[in-house]
Scaffold this active site. Sequence first.
Site, PDB file in Angstrom:
ATOM      1  N   TRP A  77       0.863  -1.109  -0.038  1.00  0.00           N
ATOM      2  CA  TRP A  77       0.024  -0.070  -0.024  1.00  0.00           C
ATOM      3  C   TRP A  77       0.957   1.146  -0.102  1.00  0.00           C
ATOM      4  O   TRP A  77       1.617   1.487   1.040  1.00  0.00           O
ATOM      5  CB  TRP A  77      -0.931  -0.011   1.230  1.00  0.00           C
ATOM      6  N   GLU A 483     -20.928   8.614  12.303  1.00  0.00           N
ATOM      7  CA  GLU A 483     -20.313   7.316  11.718  1.00  0.00           C
ATOM      8  C   GLU A 483     -21.014   6.933  10.667  1.00  0.00           C
ATOM      9  O   GLU A 483     -20.463   6.343   9.543  1.00  0.00           O
ATOM     10  CB  GLU A 483     -20.505   6.339  12.975  1.00  0.00           C
ATOM     11  N   HIS A 506     -26.355  27.970  11.790  1.00  0.00           N
ATOM     12  CA  HIS A 506     -25.425  28.782  12.029  1.00  0.00           C
ATOM     13  C   HIS A 506     -24.591  28.680  10.789  1.00  0.00           C
ATOM     14  O   HIS A 506     -23.156  28.885  10.895  1.00  0.00           O
ATOM     15  CB  HIS A 506     -24.434  28.367  13.326  1.00  0.00           C
TER      16      HIS A 506
END
Length: 610
Positions: A77, A483, A506
């Site tokens: 990798w 998540e 906001h």
Amino acid sequence: MCGIVGYIGARQAAPILLAGLEKLEYRGYDSAGICVVAPEESKLSYAKCLGKIINLRTRTRDGTALPGGNGIGHTRWATHGTPSETNSHPHLSGDGRIALVHNGIIENYQELAARLRDAGYVFRSETDSETIVHLLEDYYDGNPVAALRRAAAELRGSFALGVLFADFPGRLYALRKASPLIIGMGEGENFIASDVPALLTHTRKIIRMQEGSVAELASDGIKLWDADGCAITPNPETIDWDANSAQKDGHAHYTIKEIHEQPYALRRTISPRLRGDEIDFGFTKISEQELRDCNCIYLLGCGSAYHVGMVGKYYLEKLCRVFAIPVLASEFRYAHPVVTEKTLTIVVSQSGETADAREAMHEAQRLGSKVISIVNVKGSAIAVESDEVIYTHAGPEIGVATTKAYNVQLNALLLFALYMARVRGTAEEIYIKEEIHALQTLPEKMESFLFDVTTAQFYASVYCGGKDIYFLGRNVDYALALEGSLKLKEISYIHSEAYAAGELKHGTLALMEEGTPVVAVCTYTPLLDKMISNIVQVKARGAKVLAIVREGETGLDFVADYVWRIPASFGFTQSALTILPMQLFAYYVALQLDREIDQPRNLAKSVTVE
Ligand code: M6R
């Protein structure tokens, strides 16, 4: 990240190496290679390929082109240098007599490479790994173990190595520092690997190499030395899960299989810690008095493990009345954290090998904090180096996107919060018991929800055309939405963000327009009314809202475009159920988009570099 396998024995090594590398594909990789000691001439022969292992299979005629019973293999990798054949491993010394595969990062490779270049060594690749093989050649005087030890003493960073010396055709060498490496013990044959799945078809008897240790494997024996060069007696363990646990078992992907394994994983994680209503973690290094005195808890982790800390903050602050501060592990180390003798640190890591998490843990320890780790992989670095470990028992998680490990981490942390609350006397006993009972019935509720995935498939088909998908929630639902959003991003490649719904006005509200896809997580009942207001606000700007609500809740029926009902559970145990529809949603969106779900592009399962 990179995967290592090695074999020495009476069989042909190359086919075993190729099969082992395929079992490590889940770690993420861009190229692969193998090297074998050719039997007669004691010569090293190798093959490398860019891309998938199938290319290496083709090039080596399924390994038959490289005969020999001693070899090493690698999936790379890319970190230093582009993914290419030249940069892939194995790397060979200038004289072709030493071959090496490496997992990790060499931090001081530039200064070492400069020195070696001055000494006449010629570098062929752009990698940090090649430095090691030249260093070995420089130090090699006929004694491989001595050369390995000398080289290791100079290297900074993390390295798991598999090494062949042509002068020792009947020996395979391994070294481990801050990157995982295990030894598999067979009958008349031995193995090395980065992770257990690569070995399971051959043996379940393994040795986890200690930090800094060196191993010399022959077909009929293993010698081990610790970081000081003292001989160690191998201490094998037997893996209690079999090869099937690391197979897809008829599922299209590991990810969906692992989503469905959550109820089982949860039972295995929770039940060993419960005796009736009593919670027992068997801690020996952190006393109850220390838990009573504690006034601040850092929750450290990366990616999903950090999200566990985000949820855990709500558990710990409410139940234990203690400051609980989730911090990204990669930030913690450099943020001058305030640590006192009353600080406790909880490190969350599925793999137990994540470099950022491990370094953050070391920093917390250096500053004087005791550390509890929540880890899935037995004997991993973080588990071993923390003061106390709470093992999760999710079994092997192969999909790069974590699902079952995340869920059991949530619940291990909840169980710890209940335990700590009881020790500190900060929650009503009746409340604690109700949470414990709810934890025990959670797996059945999860099973009933996961039984039918057609709703998930339907919503995935409605939303899979989205370019940006927003997740909203409040309190634990916000932490869970983070998540859910990450899951969608990493496996579907759709841009997604999660926001605390109260924050919309906001700034983020500016992004809402006709058709903007929004997933509103509305399972935290105390703030349901506020969530309804927030949904009305995004609907007024044209958003298309899918609301996730608990069964029996009707407040959203005329507000959201779609309402997805999930089983209800008491208190904080709801989280384990709330995340399920988001996992399924991400999976089925990715499936519709035909993504590489188990191994998303650019990602690795175990991130052993900072
Ligand atoms: O092994 P760890 O739990 O320490 O890994 C941490 C993250 O790399 C990991 O959670 C990552 O974010 C996953 N790909 C998320 O699905």
